[in-house]
Write a protein that holds these residues in place. Structure first.
Motif: not given
Length: 302
Positions: A175-181
């Motif tokens: 979820a944090r990776l998705h938020e980052l990209v």
């Protein structure tokens, strides 16, 4: 059973253990063969209708939709195709349930002050999640001149596949990776990941093919070998049309430091735990090779 050996709709329903309404439904759809009609115009059925009704019940017990049941009844060889399709659907549903369970545990087990943020994060990701946003991030980061086969190979290596049975920590990382990209600030120059080398000054295909070989060598052993390090430096040298000399390797350290920006570092920190245990993580391999190069250059300078 009447004297002609045929059954009424009620008798067929009783023998099959279903309701008259069910028999009538399948009859109206043409799935049950009628053996004839009574003098009063009522439907009559033979043993083949009972066999067909039992087959329909078995297929429906597997949760096959009626249109899929019709396909199987019309064509015997359709059964394998229909079952394979249902297995894929069930597998997707199970994956969604596992992600949902892990997401619920993530929210349940955190401190009360963290719940709002975690709900926001997991609510922005599908269950199970797809990797389209991650692939778009890398497509924007990669040089535009890369051949399609090279882009595909890079994406296969840098985009983690969502675990089928994730832990709550993996759900949070994804979820944090998705938020980052998907951060809109990435469209601003100061937040955009830097290219691996100055744009327009190198041959990207040569670089990425050479790096793939270096990463493969680094992944084959626990420590960075001299062969892997030489291959790593040579990839950059060839891409820039330079010779791999000690002076070039010192210059390369500066180029690598320029490329190792906060967005890419954050990406690999979050993504590392999402790869399978036996899957090489390119971010980690690149870091190990860069550290080994730095140690070599500094040792030669002493």
């Amino acid at each position: 059973m009447s004297s002609d050996g045929l059954w009424s709709i009620g008798e067929l329903a009783e023998r099959a253990g279903v309701t008259v309404k069910t028999v009538r439904f399948y009859s109206d759809r043409g799935l049950l063969p009628e053996a004839g009609r009574s003098s009063g115009g009522h439907r009559r059925y033979g043993p083949e209708a009972l066999d067909r009704l039992r087959l329909i019940r078995s297929l429906r017990a597997l949760d096959l939709p009626v249109p899929e049941v019709e396909r199987v009844l019309e064509r015997d060889e359709a059964l394998e195709e229909v079952v394979s399709g249902q297995l894929r659907e069930v597998s997707s549903q199970l994956a969604a349930l596992r992600w949902r369970e892990a997401s619920l545990r993530l929210v349940q087990d955190c401190a009360a002050g963290e719940r709002a943020e975690r709900l926001r994060l997991v609510g922005a990701v599908a269950m199970p999640p797809d990797t389209a946003a991650l692939a778009r991030f890398w497509r924007r980061t990669l040089p535009v001149r890369l051949p399609a086969r090279t882009v595909s190979a890079v994406l296969d290596s840098v985009v983690p596949r969502p675990p089928r049975e994730p832990s709550p920590a993996q759900v949070l990382a994804f979820a944090r990776l998705h938020e980052l990209v998907t951060d809109p600030r990435l469209d601003r120059p100061e937040f955009r990941p830097a290219p691996p080398l100055p744009d327009g000054e190198y041959r990207p295909t040569v670089l990425y093919e050479g790096l793939a070989e270096a990463y493969a060598l680094a992944a084959s052993s626990t420590a960075v070998s001299a062969e892997a390090l030489d291959c790593f430096a040579a990839a950059y040298a060839k891409a820039l049309g330079s010779r791999d000399t000690p002076a070039f390797r010192r210059r390369l350290l500066g180029l690598l430091a320029r490329n190792d920006g906060p967005v890419i570092r954050r990406y690999w920190k979050l993504a590392t735990g999402l790869f399978a245990p036996d899957e090489p993580v390119l971010g980690a391999l690149h870091h190990h090779l860069s550290v080994a190069l730095y140690a070599q250059v500094e040792a030669r300078a002493v």
